[in-house]
Motif scaffolding. Structure first.
Motif, PDB file in Angstrom:
ATOM      1  N   PHE A 137      -3.073  -2.520  14.742  1.00 23.14           N
ATOM      2  CA  PHE A 137      -3.207  -3.734  13.815  1.00 23.14           C
ATOM      3  C   PHE A 137      -2.366  -5.032  14.284  1.00 23.14           C
ATOM      4  N   ARG A 138      -2.995  -5.920  13.945  1.00 26.40           N
ATOM      5  CA  ARG A 138      -2.527  -7.391  14.295  1.00 26.40           C
ATOM      6  C   ARG A 138      -1.273  -7.719  13.207  1.00 26.40           C
ATOM      7  N   GLY A 139      -1.211  -7.126  11.968  1.00 23.93           N
ATOM      8  CA  GLY A 139      -0.308  -7.529  10.910  1.00 23.93           C
ATOM      9  C   GLY A 139      -0.545  -6.976   9.881  1.00 23.93           C
ATOM     10  N   VAL A 140       0.106  -7.377   8.822  1.00 26.31           N
ATOM     11  CA  VAL A 140       0.134  -6.644   7.583  1.00 26.31           C
ATOM     12  C   VAL A 140      -1.450  -6.993   6.672  1.00 26.31           C
ATOM     13  N   VAL A 141      -1.833  -8.239   6.979  1.00 25.27           N
ATOM     14  CA  VAL A 141      -3.432  -8.499   6.458  1.00 25.27           C
ATOM     15  C   VAL A 141      -4.406  -7.567   7.241  1.00 25.27           C
ATOM     16  N   ASP A 142      -4.343  -7.338   8.529  1.00 26.68           N
ATOM     17  CA  ASP A 142      -5.185  -6.734   9.349  1.00 26.68           C
ATOM     18  C   ASP A 142      -5.181  -5.132   8.722  1.00 26.68           C
ATOM     19  N   PHE A 143      -3.945  -4.681   8.591  1.00 26.12           N
ATOM     20  CA  PHE A 143      -3.694  -3.352   7.946  1.00 26.12           C
ATOM     21  C   PHE A 143      -4.208  -3.195   6.490  1.00 26.12           C
ATOM     22  N   HIS A 144      -3.959  -4.016   5.601  1.00 25.78           N
ATOM     23  CA  HIS A 144      -4.326  -4.154   4.354  1.00 25.78           C
ATOM     24  C   HIS A 144      -5.944  -4.150   4.174  1.00 25.78           C
ATOM     25  N   ASN A 145      -6.438  -4.972   5.047  1.00 28.38           N
ATOM     26  CA  ASN A 145      -7.897  -4.911   5.019  1.00 28.38           C
ATOM     27  C   ASN A 145      -8.616  -3.948   5.584  1.00 28.38           C
ATOM     28  N   PHE A 146      -7.730  -3.091   6.545  1.00 30.12           N
ATOM     29  CA  PHE A 146      -8.446  -1.661   6.988  1.00 30.12           C
ATOM     30  C   PHE A 146      -8.461  -0.925   5.872  1.00 30.12           C
ATOM     31  N   VAL A 147      -7.165  -0.720   5.018  1.00 27.96           N
ATOM     32  CA  VAL A 147      -6.996   0.484   4.309  1.00 27.96           C
ATOM     33  C   VAL A 147      -8.027   0.088   2.890  1.00 27.96           C
ATOM     34  N   GLN A 148      -7.946  -0.947   2.405  1.00 27.36           N
ATOM     35  CA  GLN A 148      -8.474  -1.250   1.149  1.00 27.36           C
ATOM     36  C   GLN A 148      -9.558  -2.254   1.346  1.00 27.36           C
ATOM     37  N   GLY A 149      -9.910  -2.804   2.443  1.00 31.31           N
ATOM     38  CA  GLY A 149     -10.966  -3.812   2.271  1.00 31.31           C
ATOM     39  C   GLY A 149     -10.487  -5.130   2.227  1.00 31.31           C
ATOM     40  N   ARG A 173      -4.525  18.961   2.256  1.00 34.31           N
ATOM     41  CA  ARG A 173      -5.978  18.457   1.540  1.00 34.31           C
ATOM     42  C   ARG A 173      -5.674  17.563   0.512  1.00 34.31           C
ATOM     43  N   THR A 174      -4.881  18.010  -0.465  1.00 33.95           N
ATOM     44  CA  THR A 174      -4.791  16.958  -1.551  1.00 33.95           C
ATOM     45  C   THR A 174      -3.927  15.932  -1.202  1.00 33.95           C
ATOM     46  N   ALA A 175      -3.115  15.612  -0.350  1.00 33.31           N
ATOM     47  CA  ALA A 175      -2.213  14.643   0.196  1.00 33.31           C
ATOM     48  C   ALA A 175      -3.535  13.643   0.721  1.00 33.31           C
ATOM     49  N   MET A 176      -3.947  13.981   1.663  1.00 33.38           N
ATOM     50  CA  MET A 176      -5.147  13.483   2.213  1.00 33.38           C
ATOM     51  C   MET A 176      -6.124  12.757   1.250  1.00 33.38           C
ATOM     52  N   ALA A 177      -6.574  13.592   0.333  1.00 39.57           N
ATOM     53  CA  ALA A 177      -7.529  13.054  -0.277  1.00 39.57           C
ATOM     54  C   ALA A 177      -7.429  12.197  -1.404  1.00 39.57           C
ATOM     55  N   LEU A 178      -5.777  12.055  -1.598  1.00 34.49           N
ATOM     56  CA  LEU A 178      -5.510  11.270  -2.619  1.00 34.49           C
ATOM     57  C   LEU A 178      -5.406   9.644  -2.034  1.00 34.49           C
ATOM     58  N   GLY A 179      -5.556   9.662  -0.667  1.00 36.33           N
ATOM     59  CA  GLY A 179      -5.609   8.208  -0.043  1.00 36.33           C
ATOM     60  C   GLY A 179      -6.925   7.589   0.068  1.00 36.33           C
ATOM     61  N   ASP A 180      -7.015   6.185   0.490  1.00 31.96           N
ATOM     62  CA  ASP A 180      -8.053   5.650   0.740  1.00 31.96           C
ATOM     63  C   ASP A 180      -8.746   6.128   2.264  1.00 31.96           C
ATOM     64  N   CYS A 181      -7.627   6.486   3.087  1.00 25.93           N
ATOM     65  CA  CYS A 181      -7.956   6.981   4.305  1.00 25.93           C
ATOM     66  C   CYS A 181      -6.750   7.550   4.613  1.00 25.93           C
ATOM     67  N   ALA A 182      -6.877   8.351   5.879  1.00 23.58           N
ATOM     68  CA  ALA A 182      -5.604   9.190   6.374  1.00 23.58           C
ATOM     69  C   ALA A 182      -5.670   9.222   7.793  1.00 23.58           C
ATOM     70  N   LEU A 183      -4.250   9.349   8.177  1.00 22.76           N
ATOM     71  CA  LEU A 183      -4.001   9.191   9.735  1.00 22.76           C
ATOM     72  C   LEU A 183      -3.560  10.603  10.073  1.00 22.76           C
ATOM     73  N   LEU A 184      -3.885  11.192  11.074  1.00 20.77           N
ATOM     74  CA  LEU A 184      -3.392  12.568  11.430  1.00 20.77           C
ATOM     75  C   LEU A 184      -2.652  12.300  12.843  1.00 20.77           C
ATOM     76  N   ILE A 210       0.849  -1.078   0.093  1.00 20.79           N
ATOM     77  CA  ILE A 210      -0.009  -0.095   0.030  1.00 20.79           C
ATOM     78  C   ILE A 210       0.846   1.340   0.011  1.00 20.79           C
ATOM     79  N   THR A 211       0.764   2.174  -0.819  1.00 21.67           N
ATOM     80  CA  THR A 211       1.339   3.418  -0.757  1.00 21.67           C
ATOM     81  C   THR A 211       1.254   4.370   0.217  1.00 21.67           C
ATOM     82  N   VAL A 212       2.345   4.857   0.634  1.00 19.91           N
ATOM     83  CA  VAL A 212       2.214   6.009   1.752  1.00 19.91           C
ATOM     84  C   VAL A 212       2.254   7.225   1.136  1.00 19.91           C
TER      85      VAL A 212
END
Length: 410
Positions: free
Chosen positions: A301-313, A238-249, A165-167
């Motif tokens: 997050f429990r791991g990469v699978v959990d993180f991936h599902n959180f961001v992209q479903g 605003r542009t950077a956040m809007a390019l993402g599926d979700c954003a962390l502040l 997943i892209t940062v």
């Protein structure tokens, strides 16, 4: 991308963009801002017209029909700039900069989803367009060398890299720079929306190397020649956040900070953006206001699978096997419980806890294997990362297993 400019893109650039030769050939009219172009685009939809019509036979009628929004003289003067678009494209292309307008199919879908009519009419960038339009995990925060904030950036940058997943961030010092640095260090992808003109990156060898590697992209809603003092940090955030599926502040403790202001705008004006905050447990009145606007805490997050599902479903369920057709060749399946000749019987597991864990691992591997484009090597890497994150195996052992346990086909 610039070599196949459509008439609509040519018109949008003429109406909204500043050109490299503006000092030598100044326009009589100020280009339309993103908000102004959003109003004009809405009017064009009502009139069943397109931006290219401002350059054709319908132009005079469109000038009159839009005169309640902008003066006919301004729209005429801007439309006449279309003859200068090709020269501007040549300058930008010579610097390795590409251009996308809202009418291009490759324009990032999430910008339109999150910013709606205020999505930038034009974006400029360098590196892979696929990185820019592919979504990802945005990290935003105030410029700060606070170790706890940087730790959050490093942690989530590594998770994103291991999850393919892209940062996305503006790259300013603190959590944002740490997240990008961590993603690139772990062979992941990063997209930066810098608060500086793209011209600043043209002659930087280290940036050029990363851009050419296909692991980094830079993008901006501002023309490459824009003076740094004319670039709004809030607009960039605003542009950077809007390019993402979700954003962390991270470290959102000041209502005057550009990241806080961008988050407030996304939550209040546009809605629909998934924004999360890192809870440092310290009293924070500024953060409380965003929480009242439905900003949520980022989970552990429990791991990469959990993180991936959180961001992209979660990955799609495996497709059901096709029904057998009469006359179709089908391998005879083995009898239940049958073994290949000479194979040793597997050791029987009776511990109920181990059985539950084994079943969970099988489900995760099955989901990974069913994910489109997920290779056997990627499945192994993800499973190993999960085991390392849970402390089940030593990281060094995990790397050795990953390197020698799966051979790519030659």
């Amino acid at each position: 991308m610039n070599g196949s400019l459509t008439p609509n893109s040519q018109a949008i650039l003429a109406l909204t963009a500043a050109f490299p030769d503006d000092r030598d050939s100044p326009s009589e009219a100020e280009p339309l801002s993103a908000e102004e172009y959003g109003l004009l685009a809405g009017r064009l939809q009502v009139m069943e017209a397109s931006p290219a019509d401002f350059l054709g036979r319908r132009a005079a009628q469109l000038f009159r029909d839009s005169s309640d929004l902008f003066s006919e003289e301004r729209l005429k003067a801007l439309s006449m700039r279309a003859s200068r678009v090709e020269a501007a494209l040549r300058v930008w292309s010579s610097k390795g900069i590409w251009v996308l307008t809202r009418s291009d199919k490759a324009y990032p879908r999430l910008l339109k989803v999150h910013l709606k009519e205020d999505a930038p009419p034009v974006i400029w960038g360098g590196g892979s367009i696929d990185i820019v339009r592919g979504g990802g995990f945005a990290v935003a925060g105030k410029a700060s060398k606070d170790p706890s904030g940087e730790k959050q950036g490093l942690k989530h940058g590594e998770l994103a890299a291991c999850s393919d997943i892209t940062v996305i961030s503006t790259g300013k010092v603190g959590a944002e720079a740490a997240a990008m640095r961590s993603a690139l260090k772990n062979r992941g992808l990063a997209c930066q929306v810098p608060a500086k003109a793209l011209d600043n990156y043209d002659s930087n060898p280290s940036w050029k190397k990363l851009l050419d590697s296909g692991r980094l992209a830079i993008v901006s809603p501002y023309p490459p020649e824009t003076p740094d003092e004319d670039i709004s940090e809030q607009d960039i955030e605003r542009t950077a956040m809007a390019l993402g599926d979700c954003a962390l502040l991270v470290n959102a403790d000041s209502e005057e900070d550009s990241a806080w202001l961008a988050a407030e705008e996304l939550l209040g004006k546009y809605e629909g953006m998934r924004l999360f905050y890192w809870d440092s447990q310290a009293p924070n009145p500024a953060l409380a206001e965003l929480i009242d606007m439905d900003m949520q805490p980022i989970p552990e997050f429990r791991g990469v699978v959990d993180f991936h599902n959180f961001v992209q479903g979660p990955p799609p369920a495996p497709a059901a096997p096709a029904a057998h057709k009469p006359g179709q060749y089908e391998e005879v399946p083995p009898e239940p419980g049958a073994q290949a000749p000479g194979a040793n019987p597997p050791a029987e597991i009776t511990d109920p806890v181990l059985l539950l864990k084994l079943d969970a691992l099988r489900r995760e591997v099955a989901e990974l294997a069913a994910t489109e484009g997920m290779t056997g090597g990627a499945v192994l890497k993800t499973v190993i990362s999960e085991l390392i994150a849970e402390g089940r195996i030593d990281p060094v052992i995990g790397v050795i297993i990953e390197k020698v346990g799966y051979s790519q086909p030659r």
